[in-house]
Scaffold this motif. Structure first.
Motif, PDB file in Angstrom:
ATOM      1  N   SER A   2       0.847  46.653 -19.316  1.00 52.92           N
ATOM      2  CA  SER A   2       1.474  45.823 -20.336  1.00 52.92           C
ATOM      3  C   SER A   2       0.628  44.592 -20.596  1.00 52.92           C
ATOM      4  N   ILE A   3       0.919  43.934 -21.727  1.00 55.86           N
ATOM      5  CA  ILE A   3       0.480  42.565 -21.933  1.00 55.86           C
ATOM      6  C   ILE A   3       1.516  41.682 -21.253  1.00 55.86           C
ATOM      7  N   ARG A   4       1.043  40.675 -20.506  1.00 52.25           N
ATOM      8  CA  ARG A   4       1.952  39.917 -19.654  1.00 52.25           C
ATOM      9  C   ARG A   4       2.520  38.691 -20.381  1.00 52.25           C
ATOM     10  N   ASN A   5       3.639  38.253 -19.861  1.00 52.43           N
ATOM     11  CA  ASN A   5       4.287  37.035 -20.337  1.00 52.43           C
ATOM     12  C   ASN A   5       3.745  35.864 -19.523  1.00 52.43           C
ATOM     13  N   GLN A   6       2.945  34.990 -20.163  1.00 51.79           N
ATOM     14  CA  GLN A   6       2.337  33.879 -19.413  1.00 51.79           C
ATOM     15  C   GLN A   6       2.985  32.534 -19.708  1.00 51.79           C
ATOM     16  N   HIS A   7       4.141  32.532 -20.415  1.00 57.84           N
ATOM     17  CA  HIS A   7       4.816  31.285 -20.762  1.00 57.84           C
ATOM     18  C   HIS A   7       6.002  31.064 -19.828  1.00 57.84           C
ATOM     19  N   PRO A   8       6.052  29.953 -19.095  1.00 57.45           N
ATOM     20  CA  PRO A   8       7.143  29.746 -18.116  1.00 57.45           C
ATOM     21  C   PRO A   8       8.525  29.708 -18.745  1.00 57.45           C
ATOM     22  N   ASP A   9       8.663  29.077 -19.947  1.00 53.21           N
ATOM     23  CA  ASP A   9       9.987  29.028 -20.561  1.00 53.21           C
ATOM     24  C   ASP A   9      10.445  30.407 -21.002  1.00 53.21           C
ATOM     25  N   LEU A  10       9.505  31.213 -21.479  1.00 48.34           N
ATOM     26  CA  LEU A  10       9.825  32.577 -21.900  1.00 48.34           C
ATOM     27  C   LEU A  10      10.167  33.445 -20.689  1.00 48.34           C
ATOM     28  N   MET A  11       9.445  33.203 -19.596  1.00 51.09           N
ATOM     29  CA  MET A  11       9.706  33.933 -18.350  1.00 51.09           C
ATOM     30  C   MET A  11      11.121  33.657 -17.856  1.00 51.09           C
ATOM     31  N   VAL A  12      11.520  32.391 -17.872  1.00 44.34           N
ATOM     32  CA  VAL A  12      12.864  32.023 -17.422  1.00 44.34           C
ATOM     33  C   VAL A  12      13.914  32.662 -18.318  1.00 44.34           C
ATOM     34  N   LYS A  13      13.705  32.601 -19.638  1.00 47.22           N
ATOM     35  CA  LYS A  13      14.673  33.166 -20.577  1.00 47.22           C
ATOM     36  C   LYS A  13      14.818  34.668 -20.375  1.00 47.22           C
ATOM     37  N   ALA A  14      13.703  35.362 -20.137  1.00 46.51           N
ATOM     38  CA  ALA A  14      13.752  36.815 -19.934  1.00 46.51           C
ATOM     39  C   ALA A  14      14.595  37.163 -18.715  1.00 46.51           C
ATOM     40  N   PHE A  15      14.455  36.393 -17.644  1.00 44.83           N
ATOM     41  CA  PHE A  15      15.225  36.657 -16.435  1.00 44.83           C
ATOM     42  C   PHE A  15      16.680  36.221 -16.589  1.00 44.83           C
ATOM     43  N   GLU A  16      16.925  35.179 -17.391  1.00 47.87           N
ATOM     44  CA  GLU A  16      18.307  34.723 -17.601  1.00 47.87           C
ATOM     45  C   GLU A  16      19.156  35.815 -18.232  1.00 47.87           C
ATOM     46  N   LEU A  17      18.576  36.617 -19.100  1.00 47.87           N
ATOM     47  CA  LEU A  17      19.334  37.692 -19.744  1.00 47.87           C
ATOM     48  C   LEU A  17      19.732  38.784 -18.759  1.00 47.87           C
ATOM     49  N   THR A  18      19.099  38.804 -17.576  1.00 49.78           N
ATOM     50  CA  THR A  18      19.485  39.773 -16.541  1.00 49.78           C
ATOM     51  C   THR A  18      20.399  39.140 -15.494  1.00 49.78           C
ATOM     52  N   GLY A  19      20.762  37.851 -15.724  1.00 53.73           N
ATOM     53  CA  GLY A  19      21.709  37.206 -14.817  1.00 53.73           C
ATOM     54  C   GLY A  19      21.100  36.257 -13.822  1.00 53.73           C
ATOM     55  N   LEU A  20      19.775  36.048 -13.852  1.00 55.56           N
ATOM     56  CA  LEU A  20      19.136  35.121 -12.931  1.00 55.56           C
ATOM     57  C   LEU A  20      19.010  33.748 -13.590  1.00 55.56           C
ATOM     58  N   THR A  21      19.041  32.714 -12.786  1.00 51.74           N
ATOM     59  CA  THR A  21      18.894  31.351 -13.295  1.00 51.74           C
ATOM     60  C   THR A  21      17.446  30.889 -13.145  1.00 51.74           C
ATOM     61  N   GLN A  22      17.141  29.733 -13.718  1.00 48.70           N
ATOM     62  CA  GLN A  22      15.809  29.161 -13.550  1.00 48.70           C
ATOM     63  C   GLN A  22      15.525  28.921 -12.068  1.00 48.70           C
ATOM     64  N   ALA A  23      16.541  28.465 -11.354  1.00 48.54           N
ATOM     65  CA  ALA A  23      16.364  28.233  -9.907  1.00 48.54           C
ATOM     66  C   ALA A  23      16.021  29.534  -9.190  1.00 48.54           C
ATOM     67  N   ASP A  24      16.661  30.639  -9.597  1.00 49.94           N
ATOM     68  CA  ASP A  24      16.353  31.942  -8.999  1.00 49.94           C
ATOM     69  C   ASP A  24      14.898  32.326  -9.257  1.00 49.94           C
ATOM     70  N   VAL A  25      14.457  32.114 -10.495  1.00 49.25           N
ATOM     71  CA  VAL A  25      13.076  32.461 -10.859  1.00 49.25           C
ATOM     72  C   VAL A  25      12.095  31.634 -10.040  1.00 49.25           C
ATOM     73  N   GLU A  26      12.363  30.329  -9.927  1.00 47.05           N
ATOM     74  CA  GLU A  26      11.462  29.465  -9.169  1.00 47.05           C
ATOM     75  C   GLU A  26      11.429  29.854  -7.693  1.00 47.05           C
ATOM     76  N   GLU A  27      12.581  30.286  -7.169  1.00 49.32           N
ATOM     77  CA  GLU A  27      12.636  30.671  -5.756  1.00 49.32           C
ATOM     78  C   GLU A  27      11.934  32.006  -5.505  1.00 49.32           C
ATOM     79  N   ARG A  28      12.184  32.987  -6.382  1.00 45.68           N
ATOM     80  CA  ARG A  28      11.657  34.335  -6.143  1.00 45.68           C
ATOM     81  C   ARG A  28      10.206  34.491  -6.575  1.00 45.68           C
ATOM     82  N   PHE A  29       9.835  33.809  -7.638  1.00 43.28           N
ATOM     83  CA  PHE A  29       8.489  33.982  -8.190  1.00 43.28           C
ATOM     84  C   PHE A  29       7.803  32.631  -8.349  1.00 43.28           C
ATOM     85  N   GLY A  30       7.958  31.802  -7.321  1.00 40.81           N
ATOM     86  CA  GLY A  30       7.466  30.435  -7.398  1.00 40.81           C
ATOM     87  C   GLY A  30       5.982  30.337  -7.667  1.00 40.81           C
ATOM     88  N   GLY A  31       5.203  31.229  -7.051  1.00 42.26           N
ATOM     89  CA  GLY A  31       3.751  31.198  -7.249  1.00 42.26           C
ATOM     90  C   GLY A  31       3.383  31.415  -8.697  1.00 42.26           C
TER      91      GLY A  31
END
Length: 593
Positions: A491-520
């Motif tokens: 795939s072509i990857r999503n390199q935008h942090p705000d877009l990354m957070v929004k994509a995960f939010e639609l699956t039920g994860l929060t920004q805090a979840d994203v930062e914790e799980r994929f912090g790097g």
């Protein structure tokens, strides 16, 4: 003279006649011709015929050895008589008359034969894999595997990619399978995970400015085994590129993959680079009933739902009226097939767990079967004409909810093609499946979830995530398919942090979840991430196709069995109490049935 050999067992030719030589290898076969013993001596490189008669002190020693004993032979090279020349053997013009033999290692009675290609129980083959690997076909497959990997590396380096190694002990990653966890002795109660893929690391390499990365990467997934997927571990050609569109990824990798296959095709046809069809996911599911279509099969599935919306065939009309679909699978030139052919297909569908597979026969323009009778001769003829079907073509019908009908139609297309022997042989037909759905509905969790790689770029970007129905969003996601196997995914990857957070939010994860799980990854994208994309091709499946086998165990050195057990090494095995204490782990036994 060398302690063990002056030549390998595939080296000697007629030009060596008269020379004294020393060979070492395994006793492959023995043939006793009454006072004259013929021994086929084998090493990694090939075979040489050894002869010992009553004048040779080697005779009684060779006679007393079991097959697969290891020996060193001193002898003289002699020409075979014209009548005994073996044209199928590189050393077939000569034989070595044994003067002396040194036994390096005696073999016990064999649990399975090495000479020949007899079928043998998998349990025995895996327990004694070191013997199984001596067999000619498996041995050759393993050698070809290493050659394919070497050719892959060469081609990647030639187009500017550099191989980098990524960590094996890492953090858990959402790749769609269970992780293998490794307990930490130093950090009690915490675990590493073996990488399901180097996905995050290769994206971080792009952020770090390395531009073109590749790796023959080991990957670990705790999945149930099947013929085209080994339990535990597999290898993939992993790659990533910066500042690229998906079209550039395709244009870069088609010559690599086509070139590898052409190198090892042995005369089989290969789709040329630049000519891989690009098929949208929705069209693949409609035309082939699968996102892994075998393009050697010429059959195309047709959607005939509207034809049966108002029909004399009540069953299909009811299915369509309740939101179902009807798919037609052509059965060309089946006029001379008996009714049994069609009934057997219906029985097969039921054995696969489906309600059944309807059919229509046609011979000389005359239709047969209950569907045609109820739908009407004229309407059925008009349908066949509209689809380009001839007067001697039959058809099968898959009806039901769209997902079920597509699955049945796809499997039926494959089976009809095989039964009618119309699948192209001796060919590798590639294609790209593109425009995958970004999300899917998880019936189990009753929520939207990622359909594929969660780090892919959604088509339409942030606007699509904010304004579209998630289930209508497509991804810049693509698979490379060959002969019905998914060979690569990327795939072509999503390199935008705000877009990354929004994509995960639609699956039920929060920004805090994203930062914790994929912090790097999240932190990296804050400091300048280039547009990037790539893919990963399954090395094991590539080798399986090129070796012409149906099971990955036939191209893997030391595979596990279907229960994910290593019968040779006895793994998995219980840990010692002391080991568990050091790791702060207590084993909880599963409840008894």
């Amino acid at each position: 003279m060398h302690a063990y050999r002056t030549h390998k067992c595939a080296e000697l030719r007629a030009s060596h006649v008269g020379e004294s030589v020393r060979l070492s290898g395994w006793v492959h076969r023995k043939r006793d011709h009454g006072g004259v013993l013929f021994v086929d001596l084998r090493d990694h490189y090939g075979m040489t015929q050894i002869v010992a008669d009553s004048d040779s002190p080697a005779l009684p020693i060779l006679e007393g050895l079991r097959l697969e004993s290891v020996v060193t032979i001193d002898g003289d090279v002699k020409a075979r008589s014209e009548a005994t020349v073996n044209p199928n053997l590189p050393t077939g013009e000569i034989e070595v008359f044994a003067r002396n033999v040194t036994v390096q290692s005696r073999a016990e009675e064999l649990p399975l034969p090495v000479a020949g290609e007899q079928e043998y129980p998998e349990e025995i083959r895996l327990k004694y894999r070191f013997l199984d690997l001596r067999r000619e076909t498996l041995h050759a497959n393993i050698v070809k595997r290493t050659q394919i990997i070497r050719e892959t590396r060469r081609r990647m380096e030639d187009i500017g990619f550099t191989e980098y190694s990524t960590p094996i002990l890492t953090a858990s990653s959402p790749e769609g399978a269970r992780d293998f966890l490794v307990p930490s002795r130093i950090h009690a109660g915490k675990f590493f995970a073996l990488p399901q893929a180097p996905q995050q690391y290769k994206q971080l390499l792009m952020v770090a400015g390395f531009d073109r990365y590749f790796q023959i990467a080991p990957c670990f997934r705790d999945e149930d085994p099947r013929a085209d997927r080994l339990p535990g571990e597999f290898y993939q050609l992993d790659l990533e590129m910066s500042f690229v569109t998906q079209e550039e990824v395709w244009e870069t990798m088609e010559p690599v993959m086509a070139g590898i296959f052409e190198t090892f095709a042995d005369g089989r046809k290969v789709t040329p680079a630049g000519e891989f069809p690009r098929i949208p996911y929705a069209k693949a599911m409609l035309d082939y009933g699968t996102d892994k279509p075998d393009l050697r099969n010429p059959l195309i599935i047709r959607d005939v739902t509207e034809e049966f919306r108002q029909s004399g065939f009540g069953l299909f009309e009811k299915i369509v009226g309740t939101g179902g679909v009807v798919r037609l699978i052509p059965a060309p030139a089946t006029a001379e097939k008996s009714r049994k052919f069609f009934d057997d297909m219906n029985d097969w569908a039921r054995s696969e767990g489906h309600a059944g597979l309807g059919y229509v026969t046609r011979k000389g323009g005359v239709f047969g079967g209950p569907i045609a009778k109820n739908h009407g001769e004229d309407r059925m003829a008009a349908l066949f004409d509209a689809l380009g079907l001839g007067p001697d073509d039959g058809a099968f019908f898959a009806a039901g909810k769209e997902e079920q009908a597509a699955k049945l139609a796809g499997a039926a297309r494959t089976r009809v093609g095989e039964q009618l022997e119309i699948v192209e042989q001796d060919a590798f037909r590639f294609c790209w499946i593109i425009d995958f759905p970004f999300y899917e509905w998880s019936e189990e969790e009753k929520k939207v979830d990622f359909a594929h790689n969660p780090f892919s770029m959604p088509q339409g970007g942030l606007e699509a995530l904010e304004t579209q129905d998630p289930l209508t969003i497509k991804a810049y996601q693509y698979d490379m398919v060959c002969n019905g196997y998914e060979l690569a995914s990327g795939s072509i990857r999503n390199q935008h942090p705000d877009l990354m957070v929004k994509a995960f939010e639609l699956t039920g994860l929060t920004q805090a979840d994203v930062e914790e799980r994929f912090g790097g990854m999240y932190r990296a994208f804050q400091y300048g991430a280039p547009p990037h994309g790539g893919m990963a091709a399954g090395v094991d499946r590539m080798v399986m196709l090129l070796c012409g086998v149906q099971n990955l165990r036939e191209i893997t050195l030391f595979p596990m069995n279907q229960r994910a057990e290593d019968l040779l090494m006895g793994a998995p095995s219980p840990a010692m109490v002391q080991q568990l204490r050091e790791l702060h782990i207590r084993v909880v036994e599963p409840p008894k049935a």
